[in-house]
Scaffold this active site. Structure first.
Site, mmCIF file in Angstrom:
data_model
loop_
_atom_site.group_PDB
_atom_site.id
_atom_site.type_symbol
_atom_site.label_atom_id
_atom_site.label_comp_id
_atom_site.label_asym_id
_atom_site.label_seq_id
_atom_site.Cartn_x
_atom_site.Cartn_y
_atom_site.Cartn_z
ATOM 1 N N VAL A 1 0.825 -1.205 0.000
ATOM 2 C CA VAL A 1 0.000 0.000 0.000
ATOM 3 C C VAL A 1 0.864 1.262 0.000
ATOM 4 O O VAL A 1 2.070 1.196 0.183
ATOM 5 C CB VAL A 1 -0.965 0.031 1.215
ATOM 6 N N GLU A 2 0.205 2.417 -0.192
ATOM 7 C CA GLU A 2 0.872 3.721 -0.271
ATOM 8 C C GLU A 2 1.994 3.713 -1.306
ATOM 9 O O GLU A 2 3.077 4.249 -1.089
ATOM 10 C CB GLU A 2 1.419 4.150 1.104
ATOM 11 N N GLY A 3 1.741 3.081 -2.431
ATOM 12 C CA GLY A 3 2.764 2.931 -3.459
ATOM 13 C C GLY A 3 3.449 1.593 -3.274
ATOM 14 O O GLY A 3 4.241 1.424 -2.353
#
Length: 743
Positions: free
Chosen positions: A437-439
């Site tokens: 997540v978050e990239g």
């Protein structure tokens, strides 16, 4: 002379640059322009100014921040039963939700004037770190509203009216936020987003209102199932030219109450047996008034830049905090367990194979904690280091994965049997969530860290790219002409520095004053900073736009930059702590491992460089002796392993912030066994010398009968034997899944 140079040198060079420069999309450009450069620029300068790092001070907490950690955070950790949260209820209990709202855990970053706590990034990070050592689900629940989401976006870009309305409600939990970015079709590619809105007029609350008719499908939205206000990213179009001549207006971000007509909040996802709320949502022909856009109508099309600006800071806090907490938990519990768990009459922590894993666990905890502190200190000072935040997100979660894997290996059956006494299993399951997540880390490592870092941190490259894309050709030539002499001198200095340090092994590189015998590490850091800078220059010049597609090369160069940053933080932390001799094994292990990794990455770049001759040339110039720094030695590994198996100030510093459990919890049980085992170590040695190698109540009685120990010692040893036996037990369940016993 200037005009001739521009005609015969600069103009042809400008044309060549236009051909070889990597194409940059609008979303890439906005991501690149978000945030700022900081220590990463020093590392890619070839000659870092260490005073800038060492003199920036240590992260500090205010009295109010420390009181909050000692009070509400500690109380929250005592309230949480992670087994009940994650396996029995699959949800956070109502009393914990109420506690979080009442104590403004969702308003950690919201200023006091709007009812929040107004805490610093350092406090925010330490709060999330501690909670995460108790429960990743509760940690994520606290983390998300204070990370990328409506609160942060409102503070940075919201109108005064939006701030006055939403921030107090977010701070006290009347509104629960989520943020909808990821869609099934696009994933991390915002340019491919299909969620869209069309500018239109609608009757809203009885009046003709300018707004947007929006359709979307989002998934993986944390807190989505319980949210009351949705931050929504979508592409906005104006086919009727109501706002002007442009039809495609770009990515826009708005706040949408989830009870708005046409909004559907889906059922829950279940991310890897984690209990935090996560799920999809949809919008079907939802009318959104213009004043719901964050910042108002003037922020139409600026959504991606707003998100990237927020991410530039938030990504350096949220998941690195969770990862640091997990790494500290692994170090504390695995050191304790390895000491108390015996095989063949000795602690398994004395086996060399186990010691190497213990050293890796200790080293990772030291480096991650150091980088975590340094990064949040920079954020405290108002910096938004975009590339460093990406480094932290990717490599903190990578480090957590290695640390937890090693801890699971050492605990063996203790860690793979689920139950309330298993303190590692849920962290292990959380790792893939943090990684993706978050990239996603694959994307971040392969494209973002070096791809953005090489351009953003270069003193001239971004300006040269802007000159090359200047629609006024003559102006572009003049801009480039002014930059070329400076760039040439930079290249010349970099070449001399990198080759000299490469051939002399960094022996003559400089080091800051007052760092004692750690100076040898600073010299090597300067050496490899120069090498990375030169390799970056040669790679960009020889491959141009092709470098963007050579993701394996880019990833390895990004790893070098990342290792240099993490090692810089370890050096700063050691210096900040007063260079304690007892912590020196941790620094030595971290630096030797880091330099070894850097050399491996660089040699792999040279061997796999698309233009074979240039790869060989780069190695000849910068690393003519091949691997010149060996990995951390066995002696260093043993020293690090011992540090987390013995009660000491170093162990306490390394694992500061770990919640040590309520009486009877798994962590508390292993801690009690650890303390009793050390307190009775001399008695245990007497038993072993007398031929009683096992540790049990029966063996203690045998030792007493043989006269090896006295009655008082026997009583102490029985308590120790019972504590150790309890620490190594696992949970039993009946066929219906109800807990039966521990044994």
């Amino acid at each position: 002379m200037s005009s001739l140079r521009q005609k015969w040198v600069t103009a042809p060079l400008l044309n060549w640059i236009k051909k070889v420069l990597p194409p940059i999309s609008d979303t890439e450009r906005e991501a690149m322009e978000a945030g700022e450069v900081w220590w990463d620029a020093e590392l890619l300068s070839g000659k870092p100014d260490w005073d800038k790092l060492l003199n920036m001070g240590q992260p500090e907490l205010t009295e109010a921040e420390q009181a909050f950690i000692d009070g509400p955070v500690e109380e929250l950790c005592k309230m949480v039963d992670d087994w009940k949260v994650s396996y029995e209820d699959h949800d956070i209990s109502p009393d914990i939700w109420d506690f979080l709202k009442k104590n403004r855990f969702f308003g950690i970053i919201i200023p006091e004037e709007f009812g929040g706590l107004g805490f610093s990034p350092t406090a925010h990070a330490q709060i999330v770190t501690k909670i995460s050592t108790r429960s990743t689900s509760v940690g994520v629940t606290v983390m998300v509203p204070n990370s990328l989401g409506p609160g942060e976006l409102l503070m940075a870009h919201g109108t005064d009216e939006q701030k006055r309305h939403y921030l107090p409600r977010l701070a006290d939990g009347r509104d629960i936020p989520c943020f909808g970015l990821t869609s099934p079709e696009a994933g991390s590619d915002a340019a491919a987003m299909v969620d869209n809105g069309v500018v239109c007029y609608e009757t809203y609350k009885g009046e003709k209102t300018l707004g947007m008719r929006v359709n979307w499908h989002k998934r993986y939205i944390t807190l989505g199932p319980v949210s009351t206000v949705l931050g929504l990213a979508f592409k906005l179009y104006d086919p009727d030219h109501i706002l002007g001549d442009e039809e495609e207006l770009g990515i826009t971000v708005a706040l949408v109450p989830t009870d708005t007509e046409g909004v559907t909040i889906g059922q829950r996802h279940l991310p890897a047996m984690q209990a935090f709320m996560n799920g999809p949502n949809w919008g079907k022909d939802v009318f959104i008034p213009m004043d719901w856009i964050i910042g108002g109508q003037e922020n139409i099309g600026h959504g991606w830049h707003m998100l990237m600006s927020a991410l530039a800071a938030g990504r350096g806090i949220s998941l690195p905090s969770l990862s640091t907490g997990g790494a500290k938990l692994a170090a504390r519990t695995t050191g304790a367990y390895a000491y108390v768990r015996e095989q063949f009459g000795i602690s398994i922590g004395k086996f060399e194979g186990v010691q190497r894993r213990l050293a890796e666990i200790a080293g990772i905890a030291y480096v991650l904690d150091s980088a975590h502190k340094t990064t949040t200190r920079a954020l405290d000072q108002g910096r938004k280091p975009a590339v460093i935040s990406a480094i932290m997100k990717a490599h903190a979660t990578f480090g957590l994965r290695q640390s937890i894997n090693d801890a699971m290996d050492i605990h063996a059956g203790k860690a793979i049997i689920d139950g309330p006494s298993n303190y590692l299993g849920n962290v292990y399951r959380a790792v893939p969530v943090a990684i993706t997540v978050e990239g996603a880390n694959i994307l971040t490592r392969s494209l973002m860290i070096f791809g953005q870092g090489a351009i953003r941190c270069h003193p001239y490259l971004l300006q040269e790219m802007e000159a090359a894309t200047n629609p006024d050709h003559e102006a572009g030539v003049k801009e480039l002409d002014a930059l070329l002499p400076k760039h040439f001198m930079f290249q010349l200095k970099t070449f001399v520095r990198a080759v000299f340090h490469g051939w002399t092994g960094g022996l003559f590189a400089s080091s800051p004053k007052g760092v004692g015998d750690a100076a040898k590490y600073y010299r090597q850091m300067n050496r490899y900073s120069a090498v990375l800078t030169l390799v970056t220059e040669i790679s960009l010049m020889s491959l141009g736009g092709e470098l963007k597609r050579k993701e394996m090369i880019s990833a390895r160069l990004g790893d070098v930059l990342s290792d240099l940053y993490l090692m810089s933080c370890a050096l700063k932390r050691f210096n900040d702590d007063g260079s304690p001799d007892k912590d020196r094994p941790l620094l030595e292990f971290a630096m030797r491992s880091g330099f070894h990794n850097i050399e491996v990455s660089l040699i792999e770049v040279f061997h796999n460089f698309p233009i074979r001759f240039i790869g060989q040339l780069m190695q000849f110039l910068t690393m003519p002796w091949g691997h010149s720094i060996r990995d951390a030695s066995d002696r260093q590994a043993k020293a690090c392993a011992d540090l987390i198996m013995v009660p000491s100030e170093t162990r306490e510093r390394l694992t500061e912030g770990v919640f040590l459990g309520n009486p009877g919890d798994g962590i508390d049980i292993v801690e009690q066994a650890f303390e009793l085992s050390h307190a009775t170590a001399d008695i245990r040695d007497k038993m072993k010398k007398g031929g009683v190698r096992a540790l049990s109540v029966k063996s203690v009685e045998e030792a007493l009968s043989k006269g090896l120990i006295n009655e008082e010692e026997a009583t102490e040893m029985k308590l120790t034997a019972e504590a150790v036996d309890k620490a190594i037990q696992v949970d039993h369940f009946d066929s219906l899944g109800g807990q039966k016993t521990t044994g």
